[in-house]
Scaffold this active site. Structure first.
Site: not given
Ligand code: IMP
Length: 825
Positions: A369, A560-561, A566, A668, A672
């Site tokens: 992952h 998100k985290r 990110k 993901t 969404k």
């Protein structure tokens, strides 16, 4: 039982009419909760309706399990340390299609379903994407009538509760189960011993073969099963999610008890039960803690013992094991399953090494992952030797066999053997869990095409050279039942009214909406629903945070985290740039924006926590500046969770998917948000690339460095200062942050952020800033043209068929597990 009584009971527990549901609710309020109208709390009402819904699952659940036995089908077992199941009641009402009846039943008794639903406690048994993916997979497996069972840990404390104090993240524990969980069934009869410590002794078999025995191990931990039903959507299948809880074998240690040390005996029992006490709150970070290794072994051992117990009920030998059992390893966390299955087959079931190894490899599949180095699990050999000596020995033996084969197949290539060895020698002798999982499985996959290519060509390149046929891609997916039908009911209804409801189980059907993107009346309906959702979120934000947001602004969402890769920093730097533009009096014609963040930082990840503080500090300044007014707002919604995602996603206009190219395995959240009509601003990273292919280049905002550019910058000696010197907007924003403009009470507060950007900038924020700002200009321009924007919004949803987790699961079933749907007559 006479026929009439049975018929009455049957109606009360099985039928889905409002009348039957009402009876069932009243029954449980009185006889399960032992409450009347005077004493019933909101929680009692919730439990009573939950039990009424659960009753409707019981027969299907039992019959599903019986059919798996009766048809002797191959089953897949999904081993995951994390699950994020979200709000159970609302999901199950949708799966059973009984929401309207329940609403009616409760209304007749003077209750509002929505109020009762608010008591749904969300078990936070995961950190982020990996755990939510595991739950979407469970939903798809059941909906496709596939014989599956999920295994995990029933943590007493799930992911921490995030509170924001003075802009800083603080953590409080999440004792999610303190009021009991009506969805789980304890199975005290299903307890498996899990051993630790001890040593290995060697002897010889009558034929002179070495025989190993794990002796003197402490056997004071038992794994007890708790079962949660997993219904499919609108179908007869109900699978099981089985979570393990650690129990001490002895109530108290009588040795200490008898010598008067009562408290010591109690504390020993508590130590044992600590194994399943708490989820490690790290997303993509491996901390190498002893308790974590114990958790991993605990859940893997219990699950495999349970799988073997079930297999042996109908199979006298292990000849058919891998024809009847597939086990998927959700990342490396469960990869001790490889030596544990070997141990069970050899030491307990007395199979030969060769036979056990063949079965093991044929049984396991492994999903990687992440490529983040800090997430690659490695366990020090000394820790493994101390906790699991027999497993270490088996791992050494697996490695010996494997390296012998490599030396035979690639003679003279010592470098290859060193690279792929399961044992790392320096800087500390450790076991590389990803290597163990790859060697011990017949298939290894990444979770988006780009990610799989990076695995094959970079991260696991030597393995790809050896096992080229084992590597494959399975792009992640999301369940449309939760991520459209449940979370965005108005949009779901509009879609159903036009194209029917097939899309709920065949998401490709959404393609039928493509022509409607040019239909003005349909666009109008689509836009109205988006506006309604935005108004709802605006109300919530106002209530929760006292920030009044402009519903006509772009709802620009990054949820998100919080992690450097990110790049929430890129986003907040852009906010500072917009702020400066407004302050310079150049805000005329600026399209208003509400920049919404939500996400947790790992409690020990200081840089990520500082990013949360920076978002709040910039937000404080911007939100209270009268020069800014409605043009710009910054909102941080605390304690991100599945239910918060359900609230935010339907209202998003813009989806921020801006990780440094090459670092996000799939994502993901990107799927969404696009499914709910948000347009993506993103890099060519993870599944963004495949989203672009599906929705079309003209319907997505792509910017910035690509994987090769990032690599080249690194090779050429990346100098972030060059970008700082060249771009005045960037320089000014960073200077403001550095000089304490946003933190006058502590001017040096954000120096660690500025220093990281100017010195190393591992994640190329500086290099991508200009391209990001330019791309945001395009976003604003297009948002100002509603006809164009909503056309693109519709085309995004309409082209998301590929990203249903049903498609992902069908691919795994075909290519890895070799399982078939089970139909019942
Ligand atoms: P497990 O597979 O032993 O965990 O049992 C799960 C469920 O499967 C049980 O509650 C039964 O409903 C069903 N079941 C267990 N053993 C059998 C069997 O031998 N034949 C048919 N159904 C079974």
């Amino acid at each position: 039982m006479d026929k009439k009584t049975w018929a009455n009971l049957h109606q009360c527990f099985r039928e889905n009419s409002a009348e039957a549901l009402q009876q069932s609710f009243q029954f449980h309020l009185r006889y399960t909760q032992a409450k009347d109208e005077y004493s019933a709390t909101a929680h009692d009402l919730y439990n009573s309706i939950a039990y009424a819904v659960r009753d409707r699952l019981v027969d299907k659940w039992t019959e599903t399990q019986e059919s798996y036995y009766d048809q002797d089908v191959k089953r897949v077992y999904f081993l995951s340390m994390e699950y994020l199941v979200g709000r159970t009641l609302s999901n199950y009402m949708i799966d059973l299609e009984i929401r309207p009846e329940i609403k009616q039943a409760l209304k007749a008794l003077g209750h509002e379903l929505e109020e009762i639903e608010d008591n749904d406690v969300e078990p936070g048994l995961g950190n982020g994407g990996l755990g939510r993916l595991a739950t979407c997979f469970q939903n798809s497996l059941a909906t496709l009538s596939l014989p599956a069972c999920g295994y995990g840990i029933r943590y007493e404390f799930g992911i921490f509760y995030q509170k924001i104090r003075n802009g800083f993240q603080t953590e409080t524990s999440d004792n999610w189960n303190r009021r009991g969980n009506p969805w789980e069934i304890p199975r005290p009869e299903l307890m498996f011993p899990v051993k630790f410590f001890g040593k290995v002794v060697e002897s010889k078999s009558p034929t002179g073969q070495p025989v190993y025995e794990w002796v003197d191990a402490r056997d004071d931990v038992m794994a007890m099963a708790y079962d949660i039903p997993v219904p499919g959507y609108k179908c007869e299948t109900v699978n099981t999610l089985r979570l393990w809880s650690a129990k001490s074998t002895r109530e108290l240690d009588f040795e200490f008890f008898n010598t008067g040390d009562y408290l010591r005996s109690v504390s020993l029992k508590a130590d044992t039960e600590n194994i399943s006490k708490v989820l490690y709150p790290n997303d993509n970070i491996d901390q190498g803690k002893e308790l974590r290794l114990k958790q991993e072994y605990f859940f893997v051992s219990a699950s495999l013992q349970d799988i073997i117990r079930r297999y042996k009920k109908n199979h006298p030998t292990f000849d058919q094991f891998s024809e009847k059992v597939a086990v998927q390893l959700n990342d490396t966390h469960p990869s001790l399953a490889v030596p544990e299955l070997m141990r069970l087959l050899i030491d307990v079931e007395k199979l030969s090494w060769e036979r056990a190894w063949k079965i093991t490899v044929e049984t396991f599949g492994f999903t990687n992952h992440t490529i983040l180095p800090e997430a690659m699990e490695k366990w020090p050999v000394h820790l493994m030797e101390y906790l699991l000596p027999r497993h270490l020995q088996i791992i050494y033996q697996i490695n010996d066999h494997f390296l012998k084969q490599i030396r035979a197949d690639f003679p003279g290539n010592d470098e290859l053997a060193r690279q792929v060895s399961i044992v790392q020698e320096t800087p500390e002798r450790s076991i590389r869990m990803a290597h163990l999982a790859i060697v011990g499985s017949h298939k290894t996959n990444g979770v988006a095409r780009l990610h799989t290519e990076i695995l094959k060509n970079r991260v696991f390149k030597p393995f790809y050279q050896i096992f080229s046929d084992r590597f494959h891609n399975k792009t992640n997916g999301i369940t449309p039942r939760l991520w459209l039908k449940t979370c965005n009911p108005e949009l779901a209804e509009l879609i159903t009214s036009i194209i029917g409801d097939q899309w709920i189980t065949q998401l490709d059907e959404l393609k039928k909406l493509v022509p409607l993107a040019d239909d003005a009346a349909f666009r109008e309906q689509w836009a109205t629903i988006k506006m309604n959702n935005k108004k709802n979120l605006a109300k919530y934000i106002d209530c929760l945070l006292g920030i009044s947001v402009n519903v006509d602004s772009i709802f620009d969402v990054q949820i998100k985290r919080i992690h450097e890769y990110k790049r929430q920093l890129l986003n907040i730097l852009h906010v500072v740039a917009l702020y400066n533009r407004i302050k310079d009096g150049k805000g005329d014609g600026l399209v208003p924006r509400t920049v919404i963040f939500s996400g947790k930082a790992a409690p020990g990840y200081h840089q990520a926590k500082l990013i949360i503080k920076l978002i709040h500090s910039v937000g404080d300044k911007v939100n209270h500046d009268p020069d800014v007014g409605d043009l710009l707002k910054v909102v941080f919604i605390p304690n991100y969770s599945v239910s918060k995602a359900e609230k935010i996603i339907p209202s998003a206009d813009l989806s921020e998917q801006i990780s440094t190219a090459g670092w996000e395995a799939s994502g993901t959240g990107n799927m969404k948000l696009a499914l709910n009509g948000a347009l993506t601003i993103g890099t060519l990273d993870g599944a963004n690339i495949e989203i672009m292919e599906e929705v079309g280049k003209e319907n997505i905002f792509i910017f910035g460095l690509e994987v090769e550019d990032v690599q080249k910058l690194d090779q050429d000696g990346y100098q972030p200062r060059d970008f700082y010197d060249k771009n005045q907007t960037l320089k000014r924003a960073l200077e403001m942050i550095r000089s304490g403009h946003f933190s006058p009470e502590d001017p040096a507060l954000f120096h660690p952020i500025v220093n990281a950007l100017l010195s190393g900038d591992t994640f190329k924020v500086m290099a991508d800033f200009e391209a990001y700002c330019q791309c945001q200009e395009n976003v604003a321009k297009e948002y100002a043209d509603p006809k164009l924007w909503f056309k693109k919004s519709i085309l995004n949803s309409a082209n998301m068929g590929k990203f249903s987790s049903d498609r992902t699961i069908q691919e795994y079933s075909r290519d890895v597990w070799n399982i078939q749907p089970v139909r019942r007559s």
